[in-house]
Design a protein around this motif. Structure first.
Motif, PDB file in Angstrom:
ATOM      1  N   ILE A  44       0.822  -1.207   0.000  1.00  0.00           N
ATOM      2  CA  ILE A  44       0.000   0.000   0.000  1.00  0.00           C
ATOM      3  C   ILE A  44       0.859   1.261   0.000  1.00  0.00           C
ATOM      4  CG2 ILE A  44      -1.715   1.317   1.308  1.00  0.00           C
ATOM      5  CD1 ILE A  44      -2.860  -1.425   2.199  1.00  0.00           C
ATOM      6  N   ASP A  45       1.965   1.244   0.725  1.00  0.00           N
ATOM      7  CA  ASP A  45       2.831   2.429   0.775  1.00  0.00           C
ATOM      8  C   ASP A  45       3.316   2.811  -0.625  1.00  0.00           C
ATOM      9  OD1 ASP A  45       2.583   2.727   3.530  1.00  0.00           O
ATOM     10  OD2 ASP A  45       4.343   1.497   3.949  1.00  0.00           O
ATOM     11  N   TYR A  46       3.718   1.817  -1.426  1.00  0.00           N
ATOM     12  CA  TYR A  46       4.184   2.100  -2.780  1.00  0.00           C
ATOM     13  C   TYR A  46       3.049   2.637  -3.651  1.00  0.00           C
ATOM     14  CZ  TYR A  46       6.370   1.674  -7.334  1.00  0.00           C
ATOM     15  OH  TYR A  46       6.857   1.950  -8.579  1.00  0.00           O
ATOM     16  N   LEU A  47       1.867   2.053  -3.517  1.00  0.00           N
ATOM     17  CA  LEU A  47       0.724   2.517  -4.301  1.00  0.00           C
ATOM     18  C   LEU A  47       0.388   3.973  -3.976  1.00  0.00           C
ATOM     19  CD1 LEU A  47      -1.437  -0.701  -4.110  1.00  0.00           C
ATOM     20  CD2 LEU A  47      -0.303   0.222  -6.147  1.00  0.00           C
ATOM     21  N   LEU A  48       0.436   4.330  -2.710  1.00  0.00           N
ATOM     22  CA  LEU A  48       0.179   5.719  -2.322  1.00  0.00           C
ATOM     23  C   LEU A  48       1.286   6.641  -2.825  1.00  0.00           C
ATOM     24  CD1 LEU A  48      -1.109   5.175   1.311  1.00  0.00           C
ATOM     25  CD2 LEU A  48      -2.453   5.879  -0.675  1.00  0.00           C
ATOM     26  N   LYS A  49       2.523   6.187  -2.747  1.00  0.00           N
ATOM     27  CA  LYS A  49       3.675   6.988  -3.167  1.00  0.00           C
ATOM     28  C   LYS A  49       3.643   7.279  -4.670  1.00  0.00           C
ATOM     29  CE  LYS A  49       8.639   6.401  -3.459  1.00  0.00           C
ATOM     30  NZ  LYS A  49       9.758   5.537  -3.099  1.00  0.00           N
ATOM     31  N   THR A  50       3.093   6.342  -5.473  1.00  0.00           N
ATOM     32  CA  THR A  50       3.088   6.494  -6.927  1.00  0.00           C
ATOM     33  C   THR A  50       1.749   6.982  -7.483  1.00  0.00           C
ATOM     34  OG1 THR A  50       2.559   4.155  -7.218  1.00  0.00           O
ATOM     35  CG2 THR A  50       4.900   4.764  -7.266  1.00  0.00           C
ATOM     36  N   HIS A  51       0.785   7.261  -6.617  1.00  0.00           N
ATOM     37  CA  HIS A  51      -0.507   7.826  -7.017  1.00  0.00           C
ATOM     38  C   HIS A  51      -0.408   9.336  -6.820  1.00  0.00           C
ATOM     39  CE1 HIS A  51      -5.181   7.359  -6.743  1.00  0.00           C
ATOM     40  NE2 HIS A  51      -4.817   8.251  -7.632  1.00  0.00           N
ATOM     41  N   HIS A  52      -0.660  10.091  -7.867  1.00  0.00           N
ATOM     42  CA  HIS A  52      -0.484  11.541  -7.790  1.00  0.00           C
ATOM     43  C   HIS A  52      -1.279  12.109  -6.612  1.00  0.00           C
ATOM     44  CE1 HIS A  52      -0.358  15.763  -8.952  1.00  0.00           C
ATOM     45  NE2 HIS A  52       0.751  15.415  -9.608  1.00  0.00           N
ATOM     46  N   PRO A  53      -0.640  12.925  -5.763  1.00  0.00           N
ATOM     47  CA  PRO A  53      -1.323  13.464  -4.575  1.00  0.00           C
ATOM     48  C   PRO A  53      -2.620  14.200  -4.887  1.00  0.00           C
ATOM     49  CG  PRO A  53       1.028  13.946  -4.490  1.00  0.00           C
ATOM     50  CD  PRO A  53       0.758  13.350  -5.841  1.00  0.00           C
ATOM     51  N   SER A  54      -2.710  14.836  -6.046  1.00  0.00           N
ATOM     52  CA  SER A  54      -3.929  15.584  -6.389  1.00  0.00           C
ATOM     53  C   SER A  54      -5.119  14.671  -6.652  1.00  0.00           C
ATOM     54  CB  SER A  54      -3.688  16.456  -7.628  1.00  0.00           C
ATOM     55  OG  SER A  54      -3.560  15.646  -8.792  1.00  0.00           O
ATOM     56  N   GLN A  55      -4.870  13.387  -6.831  1.00  0.00           N
ATOM     57  CA  GLN A  55      -5.933  12.450  -7.166  1.00  0.00           C
ATOM     58  C   GLN A  55      -6.298  11.500  -6.024  1.00  0.00           C
ATOM     59  OE1 GLN A  55      -7.525  12.638 -10.300  1.00  0.00           O
ATOM     60  NE2 GLN A  55      -6.331  14.513 -10.293  1.00  0.00           N
ATOM     61  N   GLN A  56      -5.639  11.631  -4.889  1.00  0.00           N
ATOM     62  CA  GLN A  56      -5.900  10.721  -3.772  1.00  0.00           C
ATOM     63  C   GLN A  56      -7.080  11.197  -2.928  1.00  0.00           C
ATOM     64  OE1 GLN A  56      -2.545   9.469  -1.441  1.00  0.00           O
ATOM     65  NE2 GLN A  56      -1.180   9.512  -3.214  1.00  0.00           N
ATOM     66  N   ALA A  57      -7.934  10.247  -2.583  1.00  0.00           N
ATOM     67  CA  ALA A  57      -9.056  10.540  -1.695  1.00  0.00           C
ATOM     68  C   ALA A  57      -8.552  10.592  -0.253  1.00  0.00           C
ATOM     69  CB  ALA A  57     -10.124   9.455  -1.837  1.00  0.00           C
ATOM     70  N   ALA A  58      -9.333  11.198   0.611  1.00  0.00           N
ATOM     71  CA  ALA A  58      -8.943  11.320   2.018  1.00  0.00           C
ATOM     72  C   ALA A  58      -8.764   9.953   2.675  1.00  0.00           C
ATOM     73  CB  ALA A  58      -9.984  12.140   2.768  1.00  0.00           C
ATOM     74  N   ASN A  59      -9.553   8.975   2.260  1.00  0.00           N
ATOM     75  CA  ASN A  59      -9.499   7.632   2.852  1.00  0.00           C
ATOM     76  C   ASN A  59      -8.798   6.636   1.923  1.00  0.00           C
ATOM     77  OD1 ASN A  59     -11.429   7.521   0.871  1.00  0.00           O
ATOM     78  ND2 ASN A  59     -12.837   6.239   2.048  1.00  0.00           N
ATOM     79  N   GLU A  60      -7.840   7.109   1.126  1.00  0.00           N
ATOM     80  CA  GLU A  60      -7.176   6.272   0.115  1.00  0.00           C
ATOM     81  C   GLU A  60      -6.543   5.015   0.714  1.00  0.00           C
ATOM     82  OE1 GLU A  60      -6.360   5.778  -3.990  1.00  0.00           O
ATOM     83  OE2 GLU A  60      -7.389   7.447  -3.047  1.00  0.00           O
ATOM     84  N   ARG A  61      -5.828   5.148   1.829  1.00  0.00           N
ATOM     85  CA  ARG A  61      -5.171   3.997   2.449  1.00  0.00           C
ATOM     86  C   ARG A  61      -6.191   2.934   2.857  1.00  0.00           C
ATOM     87  NH1 ARG A  61      -0.343   2.593   4.381  1.00  0.00           N
ATOM     88  NH2 ARG A  61       0.538   4.647   4.015  1.00  0.00           N
ATOM     89  N   GLU A  62      -7.265   3.334   3.481  1.00  0.00           N
ATOM     90  CA  GLU A  62      -8.288   2.393   3.930  1.00  0.00           C
ATOM     91  C   GLU A  62      -8.958   1.712   2.739  1.00  0.00           C
ATOM     92  OE1 GLU A  62      -8.247   5.673   4.971  1.00  0.00           O
ATOM     93  OE2 GLU A  62      -7.267   5.264   6.886  1.00  0.00           O
ATOM     94  N   SER A  63      -9.246   2.491   1.706  1.00  0.00           N
ATOM     95  CA  SER A  63      -9.880   1.943   0.510  1.00  0.00           C
ATOM     96  C   SER A  63      -8.977   0.913  -0.167  1.00  0.00           C
ATOM     97  CB  SER A  63     -10.204   3.088  -0.453  1.00  0.00           C
ATOM     98  OG  SER A  63     -10.767   2.600  -1.630  1.00  0.00           O
ATOM     99  N   LEU A  64      -7.691   1.229  -0.309  1.00  0.00           N
ATOM    100  CA  LEU A  64      -6.740   0.288  -0.896  1.00  0.00           C
ATOM    101  C   LEU A  64      -6.610  -0.965  -0.047  1.00  0.00           C
ATOM    102  CD1 LEU A  64      -3.860   2.613  -2.132  1.00  0.00           C
ATOM    103  CD2 LEU A  64      -5.202   1.038  -3.537  1.00  0.00           C
ATOM    104  N   SER A  65      -6.537  -0.782   1.252  1.00  0.00           N
ATOM    105  CA  SER A  65      -6.393  -1.919   2.157  1.00  0.00           C
ATOM    106  C   SER A  65      -7.559  -2.890   2.028  1.00  0.00           C
ATOM    107  CB  SER A  65      -6.279  -1.422   3.602  1.00  0.00           C
ATOM    108  OG  SER A  65      -6.152  -2.499   4.481  1.00  0.00           O
TER     109      SER A  65
END
Length: 123
Positions: free
Chosen positions: A13-34
């Motif tokens: 998940i850390d890599y997915l968040l790191k490579t997803h453009h910050p302008s496109q991430q939802a507030a709950n991105e980590r939870e959704s990916l998990s």
């Protein structure tokens, strides 16, 4: 693209968040990916087309098909045309357009581009 697919397979998940453009991430991105990652088994990646994305480019697209199974046991296909952007020498996933391939008929052309009917190829 391949590195992000590998991150989904390996539940990184850390890599997915790191490579997803910050302008496109939802507030709950980590939870959704998990939640998504814990319920999905990725079975294969097929790159269908790439446009730009070379070291000299600032943008690129990748069209791919990924095979998967969900926790309930049903299988599916994810077909997406992903858009990437490079900022300060680093590539980011920006967004993608998803195509529905899960309702292919047996006599439809196969999604892999082989020219065969779906039933004779991946059906």
């Amino acid at each position: 693209m391949r590195s992000r697919y590998s991150a989904f397979v390996n539940q990184n998940i850390d890599y997915l968040l790191k490579t997803h453009h910050p302008s496109q991430q939802a507030a709950n991105e980590r939870e959704s990916l998990s939640q998504s990652i814990s319920q999905t088994l990725w079975l294969g990646l097929h790159i269908r087309e790439t446009t730009q994305g070379t070291p000299n480019d600032e943008t690129g697209t990748v069209e791919f098909v990924a095979e998967y199974k969900v926790a309930s046991g049903s299988a599916g296909l994810l077909c997406e045309k992903s858009n990437f952007i490079k900022e300060d020498g680093v590539w980011f996933y920006l967004n993608g357009e998803i195509k529905d391939l899960n309702n292919l008929g047996r006599n439809d052309p196969c999604w892999c581009g082989s020219g065969k009917k779906f039933k004779r190829c991946h059906g």
